[in-house]
Design a protein around this motif. Structure first.
Motif, mmCIF file in Angstrom:
data_model
loop_
_atom_site.group_PDB
_atom_site.id
_atom_site.type_symbol
_atom_site.label_atom_id
_atom_site.label_comp_id
_atom_site.label_asym_id
_atom_site.label_seq_id
_atom_site.Cartn_x
_atom_site.Cartn_y
_atom_site.Cartn_z
ATOM 1 N N LYS A 13 -2.497 7.601 7.467
ATOM 2 C CA LYS A 13 -2.171 7.267 8.860
ATOM 3 C C LYS A 13 -3.291 6.518 9.582
ATOM 4 O O LYS A 13 -3.161 6.163 10.753
ATOM 5 N N LEU A 14 -4.383 6.260 8.873
ATOM 6 C CA LEU A 14 -5.486 5.505 9.480
ATOM 7 C C LEU A 14 -5.066 4.086 9.835
ATOM 8 O O LEU A 14 -5.624 3.462 10.724
ATOM 9 N N GLN A 15 -4.057 3.551 9.124
ATOM 10 C CA GLN A 15 -3.720 2.140 9.251
ATOM 11 C C GLN A 15 -2.322 1.911 8.685
ATOM 12 O O GLN A 15 -1.845 2.707 7.872
ATOM 13 N N PRO A 16 -1.651 0.832 9.086
ATOM 14 C CA PRO A 16 -0.313 0.568 8.555
ATOM 15 C C PRO A 16 -0.315 0.008 7.137
ATOM 16 O O PRO A 16 0.683 0.102 6.437
ATOM 17 N N VAL A 17 -1.424 -0.597 6.725
ATOM 18 C CA VAL A 17 -1.502 -1.229 5.401
ATOM 19 C C VAL A 17 -2.731 -0.727 4.652
ATOM 20 O O VAL A 17 -3.848 -0.807 5.173
ATOM 21 N N VAL A 18 -2.518 -0.209 3.443
ATOM 22 C CA VAL A 18 -3.628 0.171 2.568
ATOM 23 C C VAL A 18 -3.870 -0.976 1.592
ATOM 24 O O VAL A 18 -2.967 -1.325 0.812
ATOM 25 N N PRO A 19 -5.064 -1.594 1.629
ATOM 26 C CA PRO A 19 -5.343 -2.679 0.689
ATOM 27 C C PRO A 19 -5.353 -2.153 -0.746
ATOM 28 O O PRO A 19 -5.942 -1.108 -1.022
ATOM 29 N N VAL A 20 -4.668 -2.861 -1.642
ATOM 30 C CA VAL A 20 -4.660 -2.519 -3.066
ATOM 31 C C VAL A 20 -5.481 -3.588 -3.777
ATOM 32 O O VAL A 20 -5.073 -4.750 -3.849
ATOM 33 N N PHE A 158 6.899 8.112 2.424
ATOM 34 C CA PHE A 158 6.535 7.174 1.371
ATOM 35 C C PHE A 158 5.491 6.151 1.824
ATOM 36 O O PHE A 158 5.436 5.781 2.997
ATOM 37 N N CYS A 159 4.717 5.694 0.832
ATOM 38 C CA CYS A 159 3.862 4.516 0.984
ATOM 39 C C CYS A 159 4.381 3.498 -0.026
ATOM 40 O O CYS A 159 4.012 3.540 -1.205
ATOM 41 N N GLY A 163 5.089 -6.002 -4.191
ATOM 42 C CA GLY A 163 5.869 -7.107 -3.641
ATOM 43 C C GLY A 163 5.896 -7.150 -2.123
ATOM 44 O O GLY A 163 6.708 -7.879 -1.544
ATOM 45 N N ILE A 164 5.012 -6.377 -1.482
ATOM 46 C CA ILE A 164 5.001 -6.339 -0.013
ATOM 47 C C ILE A 164 3.969 -7.329 0.513
ATOM 48 O O ILE A 164 2.875 -7.469 -0.040
ATOM 49 N N SER A 165 4.348 -8.030 1.592
ATOM 50 C CA SER A 165 3.491 -9.043 2.202
ATOM 51 C C SER A 165 3.586 -8.925 3.711
ATOM 52 O O SER A 165 4.350 -8.103 4.236
ATOM 53 N N LEU A 166 2.832 -9.761 4.398
ATOM 54 C CA LEU A 166 2.894 -9.776 5.865
ATOM 55 C C LEU A 166 4.322 -10.081 6.326
ATOM 56 O O LEU A 166 4.776 -9.569 7.351
ATOM 57 N N ALA A 167 5.047 -10.859 5.515
ATOM 58 C CA ALA A 167 6.404 -11.288 5.898
ATOM 59 C C ALA A 167 7.422 -10.151 5.889
ATOM 60 O O ALA A 167 8.339 -10.128 6.708
ATOM 61 N N ASN A 168 7.265 -9.201 4.970
ATOM 62 C CA ASN A 168 8.274 -8.134 4.884
ATOM 63 C C ASN A 168 7.745 -6.731 5.173
ATOM 64 O O ASN A 168 8.495 -5.756 5.102
ATOM 65 N N ALA A 169 6.463 -6.614 5.511
ATOM 66 C CA ALA A 169 5.873 -5.288 5.750
ATOM 67 C C ALA A 169 6.583 -4.527 6.863
ATOM 68 O O ALA A 169 6.820 -3.321 6.757
ATOM 69 N N ARG A 170 6.957 -5.233 7.931
ATOM 70 C CA ARG A 170 7.618 -4.559 9.065
ATOM 71 C C ARG A 170 8.971 -3.963 8.670
ATOM 72 O O ARG A 170 9.387 -2.951 9.245
ATOM 73 N N ASP A 171 9.650 -4.573 7.694
ATOM 74 C CA ASP A 171 10.936 -4.035 7.227
ATOM 75 C C ASP A 171 10.758 -2.597 6.752
ATOM 76 O O ASP A 171 11.649 -1.755 6.920
ATOM 77 N N TYR A 172 9.602 -2.338 6.152
ATOM 78 C CA TYR A 172 9.308 -0.995 5.658
ATOM 79 C C TYR A 172 8.731 -0.103 6.763
ATOM 80 O O TYR A 172 9.108 1.062 6.897
ATOM 81 N N LEU A 173 7.799 -0.662 7.533
ATOM 82 C CA LEU A 173 7.080 0.146 8.528
ATOM 83 C C LEU A 173 7.976 0.662 9.642
ATOM 84 O O LEU A 173 7.622 1.621 10.328
ATOM 85 N N THR A 174 9.142 0.057 9.839
ATOM 86 C CA THR A 174 10.068 0.534 10.874
ATOM 87 C C THR A 174 10.966 1.668 10.371
ATOM 88 O O THR A 174 11.697 2.268 11.159
ATOM 89 N N GLY A 182 1.370 -0.342 0.963
ATOM 90 C CA GLY A 182 0.228 -0.825 0.199
ATOM 91 C C GLY A 182 0.400 -2.300 -0.069
ATOM 92 O O GLY A 182 1.521 -2.754 -0.338
ATOM 93 N N GLY A 183 -0.683 -3.062 0.006
ATOM 94 C CA GLY A 183 -0.556 -4.499 -0.209
ATOM 95 C C GLY A 183 -1.837 -5.139 -0.693
ATOM 96 O O GLY A 183 -2.931 -4.730 -0.301
ATOM 97 N N SER A 184 -1.674 -6.139 -1.550
ATOM 98 C CA SER A 184 -2.844 -6.860 -2.070
ATOM 99 C C SER A 184 -3.097 -8.152 -1.308
ATOM 100 O O SER A 184 -4.121 -8.801 -1.519
#
Length: 212
Positions: A13-20, A158-159, A163-174, A182-184
């Protein structure tokens, strides 16, 4: 909810995206982690996909103020033990085996186990896990699939990664059953090779802003 689950959620919960991260040169680990932390991404997953991974985890854990170093792509008990010894504060696996569950039970460091189907989720719930990695997210059905699990498997968080990017991250975060993704994409290989730490901090800040 167990103390280990609480600990894991407090990290996620520290952040919306965990760098992989896939780190080829351990020498880049500290400046890379500092750049990510400067952008707001404190929890950092370093995958055990390269020979430099354990050294990178050790360096980030010891030298980067504010960073919460984790280990990813953990496939067996031996890797789990090595990652904990290197200073990992959380462990991530792409899937789950009884061997991993058993070794996780022997440690205070929390495991984020991987699951991709309803049956796998149910099996993990029987083992006491309420928080899981959904992997590979896009290939396994994406945000629509994960949304469909939210009602029958209520109470599971879930985390999603893969295949997650800036373009589709919000689809999951909502989604109600997603704690973070998680995203690279926040640490592209070309920027790391060039040592463009300011560029990575900018990407990290964009990712952190998804929290809003």
């Amino acid at each position: 909810m167990s103390a280990k689950t609480d600990k894991l959620l407090s990290i996620l919960k520290l952040q919306p995206v965990v760098p992989v991260l896939v780190i080829d040169d351990a020498g880049s680990a500290v400046p890379l982690a500092r750049a990510l932390v400067a952008g707001g991404l404190k929890a950092i997953e370093i995958t055990l996909r390269t020979p430099a991974a354990l050294e990178a985890i050790r360096a980030v854990a010891n030298e980067v103020e504010g960073a919460v170093a984790g280990a990813g792509t953990i496939l067996n008990a031996a890797q789990f033990e090595e990652a904990v010894a290197a200073g990992s504060q959380f462990i991530v696996s792409p899937g789950t085996t009884q061997e991993l569950i058993d070794v996780a039970n022997d440690h205070e460091v929390p495991l984020l186990p991987g699951a991709a189907t309803a049956s796998e989720v149910m099996g993990l719930r029987e083992e006491g896990y309420d928080v899981m990695k959904f992997f590979p997210a896009e290939q396994a059905g994406g945000a629509a699939y994960l949304k469909s699990l939210s009602s029958p498997l209520a109470g599971t968080m879930f985390c999603p990664t893969g295949g997650i990017s800036l373009a589709n991250a919000r689809d999951y975060l909502t989604l109600p059953n997603v704690v973070c993704v998680g995203g690279s994409w926040v640490a592209p290989k070309d920027l790391v090779v060039r040592g463009d730490w300011a560029g990575i901090t900018k990407l990290a800040a964009e990712a952190f802003a998804l929290k809003g």
